[in-house]
Design a protein around this motif. Structure first.
Motif, mmCIF file in Angstrom:
data_model
loop_
_atom_site.group_PDB
_atom_site.id
_atom_site.type_symbol
_atom_site.label_atom_id
_atom_site.label_comp_id
_atom_site.label_asym_id
_atom_site.label_seq_id
_atom_site.Cartn_x
_atom_site.Cartn_y
_atom_site.Cartn_z
ATOM 1 N N SER A 17 -8.458 2.502 4.250
ATOM 2 C CA SER A 17 -9.133 3.638 3.632
ATOM 3 C C SER A 17 -9.825 4.485 4.701
ATOM 4 C CB SER A 17 -10.165 3.131 2.618
ATOM 5 O OG SER A 17 -10.897 4.205 2.079
ATOM 6 N N PHE A 39 -5.646 7.192 2.231
ATOM 7 C CA PHE A 39 -5.121 5.932 2.762
ATOM 8 C C PHE A 39 -3.972 6.177 3.727
ATOM 9 C CE2 PHE A 39 -7.152 5.070 -1.229
ATOM 10 C CZ PHE A 39 -7.841 3.885 -1.002
ATOM 11 N N GLY A 74 -2.586 0.844 4.238
ATOM 12 C CA GLY A 74 -3.535 0.691 3.148
ATOM 13 C C GLY A 74 -4.988 0.773 3.581
ATOM 14 N N THR A 115 -1.492 8.145 1.373
ATOM 15 C CA THR A 115 -1.773 9.371 0.621
ATOM 16 C C THR A 115 -0.914 10.520 1.136
ATOM 17 O OG1 THR A 115 -4.066 8.681 0.260
ATOM 18 C CG2 THR A 115 -3.572 11.025 -0.006
ATOM 19 N N ASN A 145 -3.051 10.245 -4.401
ATOM 20 C CA ASN A 145 -2.060 9.274 -4.844
ATOM 21 C C ASN A 145 -1.865 8.085 -3.911
ATOM 22 O OD1 ASN A 145 -0.795 10.604 -2.754
ATOM 23 N ND2 ASN A 145 1.140 10.924 -3.820
ATOM 24 N N GLY A 187 -2.983 -4.443 -3.069
ATOM 25 C CA GLY A 187 -3.649 -5.024 -4.229
ATOM 26 C C GLY A 187 -2.984 -6.303 -4.670
ATOM 27 N N PRO A 207 0.826 -1.214 0.000
ATOM 28 C CA PRO A 207 0.000 0.000 0.000
ATOM 29 C C PRO A 207 0.856 1.260 0.000
ATOM 30 C CG PRO A 207 0.086 -0.932 2.200
ATOM 31 C CD PRO A 207 0.783 -1.922 1.295
ATOM 32 N N TYR A 227 -3.119 4.360 -2.109
ATOM 33 C CA TYR A 227 -3.904 3.177 -2.492
ATOM 34 C C TYR A 227 -3.712 2.069 -1.475
ATOM 35 C CZ TYR A 227 0.674 2.290 -4.718
ATOM 36 O OH TYR A 227 2.014 2.169 -4.988
ATOM 37 N N ASN A 279 -6.508 -3.158 -6.702
ATOM 38 C CA ASN A 279 -6.754 -1.838 -6.116
ATOM 39 C C ASN A 279 -6.793 -0.741 -7.168
ATOM 40 O OD1 ASN A 279 -4.074 -1.755 -6.811
ATOM 41 N ND2 ASN A 279 -3.313 -1.330 -4.756
ATOM 42 N N GLY A 280 -6.780 -1.148 -8.451
ATOM 43 C CA GLY A 280 -6.856 -0.179 -9.532
ATOM 44 C C GLY A 280 -5.521 0.347 -9.998
ATOM 45 N N GLN A 281 -4.441 -0.035 -9.328
ATOM 46 C CA GLN A 281 -3.117 0.421 -9.714
ATOM 47 C C GLN A 281 -2.536 -0.478 -10.805
ATOM 48 O OE1 GLN A 281 -1.793 3.344 -8.309
ATOM 49 N NE2 GLN A 281 -3.892 3.383 -7.520
#
Length: 432
Positions: free
Chosen positions: A198, A192, A196, A154, A311, A316, A151, A313, A335-337
């Protein structure tokens, strides 16, 4: 002598049949390159007189069997690790440390995540550094890393929004997050922590005067720096007469010379066993969370957020793998990365017909081929890669069937030469 001439013709015809038969047998072999038999005539030479000016030839010899490295048809397969080369070049594989070059791009992974062909040879290419940049020049075996993506906390949040300049001041004062009449506009953003996890950062905006707004900030509904408190952080945004941001001030958030806020003392929190918000054991980004609101405006239009990025996350796992035409391998995570995990390398040779066939649709370097020139796809003389596809054999089946008939006819004609010579010999013997 005619017996030898006919026998050489039979051998040549048999070689042609073997080459043609091998081409036909491999018509469906991925990456296979057809061959052709090349022949030369033979004349007897004298040490002192040279070859006779009007001397009859003494047969035929096989000069070489050359492979034809023309492009094969590219067929889509949909498999993520299948690759076809469109143009020059060979995949580089490592067979127990020995380099083998191939056009057959049917690859998969072994139990260690190495990208391998059907024979277990490992595909070679370039690795990436910690920043995801390709380290060109040093070949290594390519591997699909299936471990979880770590992770990232942010540390940057950018927002573009407008606050309606014609809004009235709220009818309720002071600000209360639970009372919608105490503010004009609100929105939330996921951020985050170092583990990691949220968290929800919520910003509230209340108009306080002409061209002036107050902003209130909470994380997970509590004070960012003190999870036990529900008192939000606050800041003031002042606008010019043209609606552009004039200044930003705050006693809770650090404001730099460009007007960016930084939440430097955020304590990531969660509910404990007693149901109270308390530190969850993780930390925020070292430099805090910078909130860039310098593009905020106050125009006569609805309050709205038009752009927003952050930025950080969560952890993942690898969900898919894609390859572009330059051979870059991109891993996409749950995680979309996404990140580059390597790049396929290609090799080319000054004389590809000088390569030594290795079997299994592979070749090895030889003195005749010259040393390999290695580079990335789509660079220099290298071709491009087509992912999810394979290069078919370049065998022209129609032409090979015609060659089969020709070789058969040649064989029969040379056999007739031997038969005729035998008849002549019998006649001579009977006359004596």
């Amino acid at each position: 002598m005619s017996f030898n001439v006919g026998l050489s013709g039979l051998n040549a015809a048999n070689t042609a049949l073997n080459v043609t038969g091998n081409n036909i047998a491999n018509v469906a072999t991925t990456g296979f390159k057809s061959s052709r038999a090349e022949f030369g005539d033979v004349y007897a030479n004298s040490l002192f007189l040279g070859s006779a000016k009007n001397g009859a030839g003494t047969g035929v010899t096989t000069e070489q069997v050359s492979q034809q490295f023309t492009q094969g048809t590219i067929t889509s397969t949909g498999a993520s690790l299948d690759m076809a080369i469109n143009g020059n070049g060979f995949f580089i594989t490592s067979d127990n440390g020995n380099k083998v070059y191939t056009r057959a791009g049917a690859f998969g992974t072994d139990n260690a995540g190495n990208i391998v062909d059907a024979n277990g040879a490992k595909l070679m290419g370039y690795s990436v550094d910690a920043d995801g940049k390709v380290v060109a020049g040093v070949l290594t075996t390519l591997k699909v890393d299936t471990s979880a993506l770590a992770p990232k906390a942010t540390d940057t949040l950018s927002e573009t929004l407008n606050l309606n300049s014609t809004s009235s001041t709220p009818s309720v004062s002071p600000f209360d997050a639970a009372d919608t009449n105490s503010y004009n506009y609100t929105f939330s953003t996921d951020i985050f922590d170092s583990q990691g996890n949220s968290h929800t950062l919520t910003q509230y905006f209340a108009k306080t005067d002409t061209n002036e707004w107050s902003m209130y900030v909470t994380v997970d509904g509590v004070n960012p720096g003190n999870p036990a408190s529900t008192v939000p952080y606050s800041a003031t945004l002042s606008f010019n007469s043209d609606g552009s941001l004039a200044s930003s001030t705050s006693s809770d958030l650090t404001v730099d010379t460009t007007g960016k806020f930084t939440m430097s003392d955020w304590v990531p929190a969660a509910k404990n066993a007693a149901g109270d918000m308390a530190s969850n054991g993780s930390v925020a980004a070292t430099a805090g969370v910078t909130i860039n609101m310098t593009q905020t405006t106050s125009y006569n239009t609805s309050s709205a957020t038009t752009a927003k990025t952050q930025n950080g996350y969560a952890t993942g796992s690898l969900s898919s793998l894609t390859i572009d035409n330059e051979g870059n391998l991109f891993g996409t995570y749950s995680n979309g990365q996404s990140k580059t995990i390597g790049q396929v390398a290609l090799a080319n040779f000054a004389n590809v017909q000088g390569l030594t066939p290795n079997g299994n649709t592979g070749w090895r370097e030889s003195a005749a081929s010259g040393v390999p020139v290695v580079g990335a796809p789509a660079s220099g003389t290298m071709g491009t890669l087509t992912a999810g596809a394979l290069e078919d054999s370049n065998v022209d089946l129609t032409a090979e069937l015609v060659n089969l008939i020709k070789a058969q006819s040649n064989y029969q004609a040379n056999a007739k030469t031997i038969s005729t010579e035998s008849t002549i010999m019998q006649t001579i013997i009977q006359m004596t």
